[in-house]
Design a protein around this motif. Structure first.
Motif, PDB file in Angstrom:
ATOM      1  N   ALA A   1      45.101  19.151 -17.681  1.00  0.00           N
ATOM      2  CA  ALA A   1      44.149  19.622 -18.689  1.00  0.00           C
ATOM      3  C   ALA A   1      44.625  19.300 -20.092  1.00  0.00           C
ATOM      4  CB  ALA A   1      43.934  21.123 -18.545  1.00  0.00           C
ATOM      5  N   GLY A   2      45.943  19.279 -20.297  1.00  0.00           N
ATOM      6  CA  GLY A   2      46.506  18.973 -21.604  1.00  0.00           C
ATOM      7  C   GLY A   2      47.450  17.792 -21.533  1.00  0.00           C
ATOM      8  N   VAL A   3      47.786  17.260 -22.710  1.00  0.00           N
ATOM      9  CA  VAL A   3      48.699  16.117 -22.762  1.00  0.00           C
ATOM     10  C   VAL A   3      49.875  16.404 -23.692  1.00  0.00           C
ATOM     11  CG1 VAL A   3      46.897  14.448 -22.217  1.00  0.00           C
ATOM     12  CG2 VAL A   3      47.380  14.993 -24.610  1.00  0.00           C
ATOM     13  N   ASN A   4      50.119  17.687 -23.993  1.00  0.00           N
ATOM     14  CA  ASN A   4      51.218  18.014 -24.895  1.00  0.00           C
ATOM     15  C   ASN A   4      52.563  17.568 -24.343  1.00  0.00           C
ATOM     16  OD1 ASN A   4      50.388  20.469 -23.173  1.00  0.00           O
ATOM     17  ND2 ASN A   4      52.483  21.006 -23.739  1.00  0.00           N
ATOM     18  N   HIS A   5      52.648  17.375 -23.026  1.00  0.00           N
ATOM     19  CA  HIS A   5      53.910  16.970 -22.414  1.00  0.00           C
ATOM     20  C   HIS A   5      54.298  15.529 -22.745  1.00  0.00           C
ATOM     21  CE1 HIS A   5      50.693  15.846 -19.647  1.00  0.00           C
ATOM     22  NE2 HIS A   5      51.505  14.995 -19.068  1.00  0.00           N
TER      23      HIS A   5
ATOM     24  N   ASN B   1      40.291  17.875 -18.328  1.00  0.00           N
ATOM     25  CA  ASN B   1      39.679  19.143 -18.726  1.00  0.00           C
ATOM     26  C   ASN B   1      38.342  19.324 -18.003  1.00  0.00           C
ATOM     27  OD1 ASN B   1      39.382  21.514 -20.199  1.00  0.00           O
ATOM     28  ND2 ASN B   1      38.281  20.477 -21.839  1.00  0.00           N
ATOM     29  N   GLY B   2      38.133  20.491 -17.428  1.00  0.00           N
ATOM     30  CA  GLY B   2      36.902  20.763 -16.701  1.00  0.00           C
ATOM     31  C   GLY B   2      37.107  20.979 -15.218  1.00  0.00           C
ATOM     32  N   VAL B   3      38.217  20.452 -14.673  1.00  0.00           N
ATOM     33  CA  VAL B   3      38.425  20.576 -13.225  1.00  0.00           C
ATOM     34  C   VAL B   3      39.102  21.907 -12.859  1.00  0.00           C
ATOM     35  CG1 VAL B   3      38.656  18.079 -13.059  1.00  0.00           C
ATOM     36  CG2 VAL B   3      40.712  19.478 -13.113  1.00  0.00           C
ATOM     37  N   HIS B   4      39.596  22.631 -13.870  1.00  0.00           N
ATOM     38  CA  HIS B   4      40.381  23.825 -13.599  1.00  0.00           C
ATOM     39  C   HIS B   4      39.572  25.119 -13.655  1.00  0.00           C
ATOM     40  CE1 HIS B   4      42.959  20.696 -15.323  1.00  0.00           C
ATOM     41  NE2 HIS B   4      43.928  21.176 -14.584  1.00  0.00           N
ATOM     42  N   GLY B   5      38.358  25.048 -14.173  1.00  0.00           N
ATOM     43  CA  GLY B   5      37.590  26.259 -14.424  1.00  0.00           C
ATOM     44  C   GLY B   5      37.430  27.196 -13.251  1.00  0.00           C
TER      45      GLY B   5
ATOM     46  N   ASN C   1      34.313   8.374 -16.337  1.00  0.00           N
ATOM     47  CA  ASN C   1      34.755   7.617 -17.505  1.00  0.00           C
ATOM     48  C   ASN C   1      34.669   6.108 -17.282  1.00  0.00           C
ATOM     49  OD1 ASN C   1      35.322   9.375 -19.692  1.00  0.00           O
ATOM     50  ND2 ASN C   1      37.102  10.166 -18.579  1.00  0.00           N
ATOM     51  N   LEU C   2      34.885   5.662 -16.063  1.00  0.00           N
ATOM     52  CA  LEU C   2      34.676   4.242 -15.766  1.00  0.00           C
ATOM     53  C   LEU C   2      33.218   3.863 -16.006  1.00  0.00           C
ATOM     54  CD1 LEU C   2      36.800   3.890 -12.493  1.00  0.00           C
ATOM     55  CD2 LEU C   2      37.250   2.727 -14.669  1.00  0.00           C
ATOM     56  N   ARG C   3      32.315   4.742 -15.579  1.00  0.00           N
ATOM     57  CA  ARG C   3      30.888   4.484 -15.794  1.00  0.00           C
ATOM     58  C   ARG C   3      30.546   4.463 -17.289  1.00  0.00           C
ATOM     59  NH1 ARG C   3      29.130   8.889 -11.227  1.00  0.00           N
ATOM     60  NH2 ARG C   3      29.104   7.496  -9.403  1.00  0.00           N
ATOM     61  N   ARG C   4      31.096   5.410 -18.008  1.00  0.00           N
ATOM     62  CA  ARG C   4      30.773   5.504 -19.431  1.00  0.00           C
ATOM     63  C   ARG C   4      31.305   4.312 -20.208  1.00  0.00           C
ATOM     64  NH1 ARG C   4      30.054  11.397 -21.851  1.00  0.00           N
ATOM     65  NH2 ARG C   4      28.912  12.352 -20.120  1.00  0.00           N
ATOM     66  N   LEU C   5      32.496   3.863 -19.870  1.00  0.00           N
ATOM     67  CA  LEU C   5      33.035   2.681 -20.549  1.00  0.00           C
ATOM     68  C   LEU C   5      32.173   1.464 -20.256  1.00  0.00           C
ATOM     69  CD1 LEU C   5      35.376   1.672 -22.330  1.00  0.00           C
ATOM     70  CD2 LEU C   5      36.571   1.062 -20.218  1.00  0.00           C
ATOM     71  N   ARG C   6      31.779   1.300 -19.002  1.00  0.00           N
ATOM     72  CA  ARG C   6      30.915   0.187 -18.614  1.00  0.00           C
ATOM     73  C   ARG C   6      29.582   0.220 -19.337  1.00  0.00           C
ATOM     74  NH1 ARG C   6      28.600   1.075 -12.899  1.00  0.00           N
ATOM     75  NH2 ARG C   6      27.534   2.647 -14.164  1.00  0.00           N
ATOM     76  N   ASP C   7      29.038   1.435 -19.500  1.00  0.00           N
ATOM     77  CA  ASP C   7      27.702   1.579 -20.078  1.00  0.00           C
ATOM     78  C   ASP C   7      27.713   1.733 -21.596  1.00  0.00           C
ATOM     79  OD1 ASP C   7      26.842   1.470 -17.458  1.00  0.00           O
ATOM     80  OD2 ASP C   7      26.634   3.650 -17.251  1.00  0.00           O
ATOM     81  N   GLY C   8      28.907   1.639 -22.204  1.00  0.00           N
ATOM     82  CA  GLY C   8      28.992   1.746 -23.652  1.00  0.00           C
ATOM     83  C   GLY C   8      28.765   3.146 -24.188  1.00  0.00           C
ATOM     84  N   LYS C   9      29.036   4.162 -23.363  1.00  0.00           N
ATOM     85  CA  LYS C   9      28.839   5.548 -23.782  1.00  0.00           C
ATOM     86  C   LYS C   9      30.171   6.170 -24.186  1.00  0.00           C
ATOM     87  CE  LYS C   9      24.837   6.370 -20.760  1.00  0.00           C
ATOM     88  NZ  LYS C   9      24.298   7.214 -19.649  1.00  0.00           N
ATOM     89  N   LYS C  10      30.089   7.319 -24.829  1.00  0.00           N
ATOM     90  CA  LYS C  10      31.279   8.038 -25.257  1.00  0.00           C
ATOM     91  C   LYS C  10      32.047   8.553 -24.054  1.00  0.00           C
ATOM     92  CE  LYS C  10      32.783  11.985 -28.058  1.00  0.00           C
ATOM     93  NZ  LYS C  10      32.347  13.136 -28.885  1.00  0.00           N
ATOM     94  N   LEU C  11      33.362   8.331 -24.037  1.00  0.00           N
ATOM     95  CA  LEU C  11      34.199   8.821 -22.952  1.00  0.00           C
ATOM     96  C   LEU C  11      34.275  10.350 -23.010  1.00  0.00           C
ATOM     97  CD1 LEU C  11      37.086   6.215 -23.306  1.00  0.00           C
ATOM     98  CD2 LEU C  11      35.316   6.239 -21.546  1.00  0.00           C
ATOM     99  N   ILE C  12      34.419  10.981 -21.857  1.00  0.00           N
ATOM    100  CA  ILE C  12      34.564  12.433 -21.847  1.00  0.00           C
ATOM    101  C   ILE C  12      36.044  12.801 -21.848  1.00  0.00           C
ATOM    102  CG2 ILE C  12      32.358  12.958 -20.757  1.00  0.00           C
ATOM    103  CD1 ILE C  12      33.814  13.272 -18.110  1.00  0.00           C
ATOM    104  N   ASN C  13      36.321  13.935 -22.478  1.00  0.00           N
ATOM    105  CA  ASN C  13      37.676  14.500 -22.526  1.00  0.00           C
ATOM    106  C   ASN C  13      38.674  13.620 -23.261  1.00  0.00           C
ATOM    107  OD1 ASN C  13      36.596  16.535 -20.961  1.00  0.00           O
ATOM    108  ND2 ASN C  13      37.634  15.941 -19.075  1.00  0.00           N
ATOM    109  N   GLU C  14      38.211  12.833 -24.242  1.00  0.00           N
ATOM    110  CA  GLU C  14      39.174  12.024 -24.987  1.00  0.00           C
ATOM    111  C   GLU C  14      39.980  12.908 -25.924  1.00  0.00           C
ATOM    112  OE1 GLU C  14      39.663   7.964 -27.671  1.00  0.00           O
ATOM    113  OE2 GLU C  14      37.692   8.506 -26.887  1.00  0.00           O
TER     114      GLU C  14
END
Length: 370
Positions: free
Chosen positions: A96-100, A118-122, A350-363
């Motif tokens: 969920a985080g990248v502080n490490h 982020n989102g898979v832990h809820g 995110n693979l789909r969004r990059l292919r389709d030119g959309k904003k990546l999620i959880n950046e």
């Protein structure tokens, strides 16, 4: 190592126009196979390689493999620096985080998009939060101790506190906080949300990240009130709202380190003398731990449930272990058998969004740290 996608085990750069998705996260055979198969069916030009940690727990990735990677999925392993991965389009973390990895050159000296899970832990963390709250309110620890002693004392379980009409304050209204809100609302509780920046409009309160279907608060409709700010004055205004259950779900940054300390426990006590129950599922240093011990001993708060501590593992001689009204688990609230599948679905999106030119999620915003 398991090679998927056909062709050579390590296709060389310049010999193929195929892309490479590199997994360096531990996984069990079969846990992500279906999602990976769906990805390869959708992205026919994609090879997939898995590199498992060795018996010593360390991950060794051949240089010729990571230098060809276009996408990397990982928990902790990273290439030495950005120049070693010239074709890398993004890194999908399974945490969920990248502080490490905040001090790694990939973080500090590159512009490679870093994406969290982020989102898979809820669902699982919200269940842990509510479980601990109910264990405390319904005096289950004492009842379980009686069971082990084969004692039948009904009076122990009387005068418990139930949830309708109580208030849950969620410090960090992200995917985890939103699922806590959903469950709390079902229990009849009032929900207060706290975010770093103001969310004054319906659009600003929407969740644009990954959402497990049927969970969370996608449109931000559950809270009866929203609070915000990274200063102590704003935080104290939130803590003054007679909160019964305070859930800490903020990322660990310089600003949120010791976000709850002596002054905050005093505010909680003044606003709710009956005792706020504090639950931390973010990171241990968000709470000033010696001050938490003091607050528990002086009964400034009703109790605490901690899935994270400072440090981890918590040393055996740490006074927190023997502090009254505290429940401690070893950073496991985010665990679930569905974890790998959900995290790989974030990668798929995110693979789909990059292919389709959309904003990546959880950046990750490198300046904010999350």
């Amino acid at each position: 190592m398991v090679a998927m996608g056909g062709g050579e085990e390590f296709p060389q750069r310049g010999k193929s126009d195929r892309e490479l998705l590199l997994f360096t996260a531990p996984h069990k055979e079969g846990d992500v196979d279906q999602i990976v198969a769906e990805i390869q069916k959708e992205f026919t030009n994609l090879d997939v390689e898995f590199v498992q940690p060795g018996s010593d727990g360390k991950t060794q990735v051949p240089k010729e493999l990571y230098q060809r990677a276009n996408y990397l999925t990982t928990f902790t392993w990273l290439p030495p620096n950005a120049s070693e991965v010239p074709d890398l389009k993004f890194i999908q973390f399974l945490s969920a985080g990248v502080n490490h990895i905040a001090n790694h050159p990939i973080y500090t000296d590159s512009k490679i998009p870093l994406l969290s899970a982020n989102g898979v832990h809820g669902p699982q963390i919200a269940e842990w939060v509510v479980m601990m709250y109910l264990v405390h309110n319904h005096k289950y620890v004492a009842l379980y101790e009686q069971q082990k002693q084969k004692l039948w004392k009904p009076e122990t379980g009387k005068d418990v506190t139930d949830s309708p009409g109580k208030t849950v304050g969620i410090l960090g209204y992200g995917s985890i906080g939103r699922q806590v809100a959903r469950v709390a609302k079902a229990m009849g509780m009032n929900v207060l949300a706290y975010t770093a920046s103001p969310r004054p409009t319906p659009e600003s309160r929407r969740d644009d990240g990954f959402i497990v279907p049927g969970t969370g608060d996608p449109d931000g409709s559950f809270p009866s009130a929203w609070y915000s700010g990274l200063d102590k004055e704003s935080l104290h205004e939130f803590l003054k709202q007679k909160i019964d259950l305070l859930v800490l779900a903020v990322p660990l940054t310089k600003t949120t380190t010791h976000f709850l300390s002596a002054a905050e426990f005093e505010v909680l006590n003044q606003s709710n003398p009956a005792g706020t129950y504090v639950v931390n599922i973010s990171r241990g240093p968000v709470i000033d731990q010696p001050q938490l011990v003091k607050a528990l001993n002086e009964k400034l708060i009703g109790g605490a449930a901690l899935d994270v501590t400072d440090p981890e593992p918590l040393p055996k001689d740490d006074p927190l272990w023997d502090t009254p009204n505290v429940l401690i688990t070893p950073h496991i609230s985010g665990s679930t058998s569905a974890y790998s599948t959900r995290a790989t679905q974030v990668l798929q999106e995110n693979l789909r969004r990059l292919r389709d030119g959309k904003k990546l999620i959880n950046e990750v915003d490198r300046d904010k740290g999350y």
